[in-house]
Write a protein that holds these residues in place. Sequence first.
Motif, PDB file in Angstrom:
ATOM      1  N   GLN A 145       0.828  -1.202   0.000  1.00 40.79           N
ATOM      2  CA  GLN A 145       0.000   0.000   0.000  1.00 40.79           C
ATOM      3  C   GLN A 145       0.866   1.256   0.000  1.00 40.79           C
ATOM      4  O   GLN A 145       0.603   2.212  -0.742  1.00 40.79           O
ATOM      5  N   SER A 177     -13.271  -1.166 -11.422  1.00 42.04           N
ATOM      6  CA  SER A 177     -14.208  -0.147 -11.920  1.00 42.04           C
ATOM      7  C   SER A 177     -15.607  -0.697 -12.131  1.00 42.04           C
ATOM      8  O   SER A 177     -16.526   0.066 -12.418  1.00 42.04           O
ATOM      9  N   LYS A 204     -15.900  -3.291  -4.952  1.00 43.77           N
ATOM     10  CA  LYS A 204     -15.635  -2.395  -3.821  1.00 43.77           C
ATOM     11  C   LYS A 204     -14.134  -2.353  -3.581  1.00 43.77           C
ATOM     12  O   LYS A 204     -13.599  -3.068  -2.734  1.00 43.77           O
ATOM     13  N   PRO A 205     -13.414  -1.552  -4.343  1.00 45.53           N
ATOM     14  CA  PRO A 205     -11.959  -1.546  -4.223  1.00 45.53           C
ATOM     15  C   PRO A 205     -11.496  -0.965  -2.887  1.00 45.53           C
ATOM     16  O   PRO A 205     -12.147  -0.114  -2.300  1.00 45.53           O
ATOM     17  N   GLU A 210      -9.118   1.375  -1.133  1.00 48.23           N
ATOM     18  CA  GLU A 210      -8.328   2.536  -1.508  1.00 48.23           C
ATOM     19  C   GLU A 210      -6.952   2.489  -0.840  1.00 48.23           C
ATOM     20  O   GLU A 210      -6.801   2.051   0.293  1.00 48.23           O
ATOM     21  N   PRO A 236     -14.304   9.915  -8.703  1.00 49.54           N
ATOM     22  CA  PRO A 236     -13.674   9.296  -7.528  1.00 49.54           C
ATOM     23  C   PRO A 236     -13.606   7.788  -7.626  1.00 49.54           C
ATOM     24  O   PRO A 236     -12.649   7.173  -7.178  1.00 49.54           O
ATOM     25  N   THR A 237     -14.637   7.173  -8.204  1.00 49.32           N
ATOM     26  CA  THR A 237     -14.625   5.711  -8.321  1.00 49.32           C
ATOM     27  C   THR A 237     -13.490   5.240  -9.227  1.00 49.32           C
ATOM     28  O   THR A 237     -12.781   4.281  -8.931  1.00 49.32           O
ATOM     29  N   GLU A 238     -13.294   5.959 -10.342  1.00 46.12           N
ATOM     30  CA  GLU A 238     -12.206   5.597 -11.244  1.00 46.12           C
ATOM     31  C   GLU A 238     -10.857   5.834 -10.581  1.00 46.12           C
ATOM     32  O   GLU A 238      -9.913   5.073 -10.770  1.00 46.12           O
ATOM     33  N   ASN A 239     -10.750   6.868  -9.800  1.00 44.85           N
ATOM     34  CA  ASN A 239      -9.516   7.140  -9.080  1.00 44.85           C
ATOM     35  C   ASN A 239      -9.205   6.011  -8.109  1.00 44.85           C
ATOM     36  O   ASN A 239      -8.073   5.548  -8.007  1.00 44.85           O
ATOM     37  N   ALA A 240     -10.202   5.539  -7.375  1.00 48.97           N
ATOM     38  CA  ALA A 240     -10.006   4.428  -6.458  1.00 48.97           C
ATOM     39  C   ALA A 240      -9.618   3.162  -7.210  1.00 48.97           C
ATOM     40  O   ALA A 240      -8.822   2.354  -6.733  1.00 48.97           O
ATOM     41  N   GLN A 274      -5.962   3.310  -7.973  1.00 46.43           N
ATOM     42  CA  GLN A 274      -5.196   2.974  -6.774  1.00 46.43           C
ATOM     43  C   GLN A 274      -5.178   1.468  -6.546  1.00 46.43           C
ATOM     44  O   GLN A 274      -4.146   0.886  -6.207  1.00 46.43           O
ATOM     45  N   GLN A 275      -6.329   0.828  -6.751  1.00 42.46           N
ATOM     46  CA  GLN A 275      -6.405  -0.614  -6.589  1.00 42.46           C
ATOM     47  C   GLN A 275      -5.511  -1.330  -7.599  1.00 42.46           C
ATOM     48  O   GLN A 275      -4.880  -2.340  -7.281  1.00 42.46           O
TER      49      GLN A 275
END
Length: 474
Positions: free
Chosen positions: A375, A425, A430-431, A433, A447-451, A454-455
């Motif tokens: 992480q 995505s 439920k990725p 973060e 924000p979902t695409e950003n998370a 990160q995943q």
Amino acid sequence: MPRKAVFVLEKPVGFAGGTNLKIKLVQQHGGWNSDDNQNNNLGRFRFSITTAPDVQADPLPPPVRQALQIPRKQRSPAQTATMFSYWRTTVPEWKPANEQIETLWKEHPQGTSQLAMHSRDEQRPTFMLARGDFLKPTRQVQPGTPGILHPLKSESPTRLDFARWLVDEQSPTAARSIVNRIWQTYFGTGLVATSEDFGLQGEPPSHPELLDWLTTEFVEHGWSLKWLHRTIVTSATYQQSSHVMPELLARDPANRLLARAPRFRLEAEAVRDVALAASGLLTDKLGGPPVYPPAPEFLFLPPASYGPKVWKAEQGPDRYRRSLYTFRFRSVPYPVLTTFDAPTGEVACVRRTRSNTPLQALATLNEPLFVECAQALAAKTLQEGGTTDEQRLSFAFRRCTGRNPDGSETKALLTLFTKQVERASAAEAKPVEVPLTDAPATAIGNPTENAAIQQGWLAVCRVLLNLDETISRE
């Protein structure tokens, strides 16, 4: 440590004709968990009874009281310093200076006590034992050394004389053993492969003249380990490539002739430290008490442990200290280190075995500390790795392996990254973060695409930390 206490009865007790008091001392053996891990019982104690009013315990520490009982001219410098150190704390005008002194003392590592062996005034007789039975002594024997080696210099040798004999310049073993172990650290195998056995049952050295020369120079340089390390790492033998050529592999598969640099997995402590260093989490603090990194709770409870043990996982920077500072119970070794062949604390180990098991890959993928390292590496990659996926991949790959990825490696890892982003995505995903501290604003508005990104980098970093090249020395 000596302790003292004064107990004053709430109401007077006694009779004019005399009073007999019966005192019963109750001690709870084993501490709060009722086992032998915590013994705080009184070793020796003494009771004193008085009818004097306003009784107080001796305010002076025992070392100071003992020094005061010695005449001034007979006190040692250490006793005088002990008295002064206590006296200065009683001077009100010196309070700021005393606080500064105490602050400086707290910066030093806390000392620990250690058992020491004292010599006997009279040497205890030692006998040969019939069939090893201590109840059947035969002839008495005297301390000595093998006749083929140089003799002891004392007629009545002690353990100190024997220690000096071991490191004498005529001794053939001690310096060679040290040189062989240092060589083993760099090349995976010592000049004498059986570093734990230099005797008849051990293997002969692969390069006896080299071992003799290194040993002689090591002793002549004052047993300087710095000189020995510098000599080895600046040699042409150490600076070779570890690339394996087919003809050399067929001729010397174990590389005993040192035609190439060795390639072997790092030791258990270094495996964990590499992950911490690559992720940027490693705490470079030197010294101090041992620390308690995360570990499964059931390990410290019966039946996994002989009794319940306290293991409070660290939460601050000490959580990421070098493995050197990890606390270890002899009966409950730290599991991650054991997975990578770290020995237990019950016996001394000169040469560790190196295994290659699926459990090791599972540890670097799923062990909590390795996940935290992944992480942190993912967060560091997003913050400092650049703006394109290729730049970020090169950044993370280089931190783990020390080199840039080639074309096939880049393609495979970016394919993994793309698949993980698409998977994260999805509407039902439920990725998890990646924790970003002071992360710069990203250009991605969703924000979902950003998370999901990160995943994706988290998955890539877990793979990088799990690479064989990451935890191998070559």
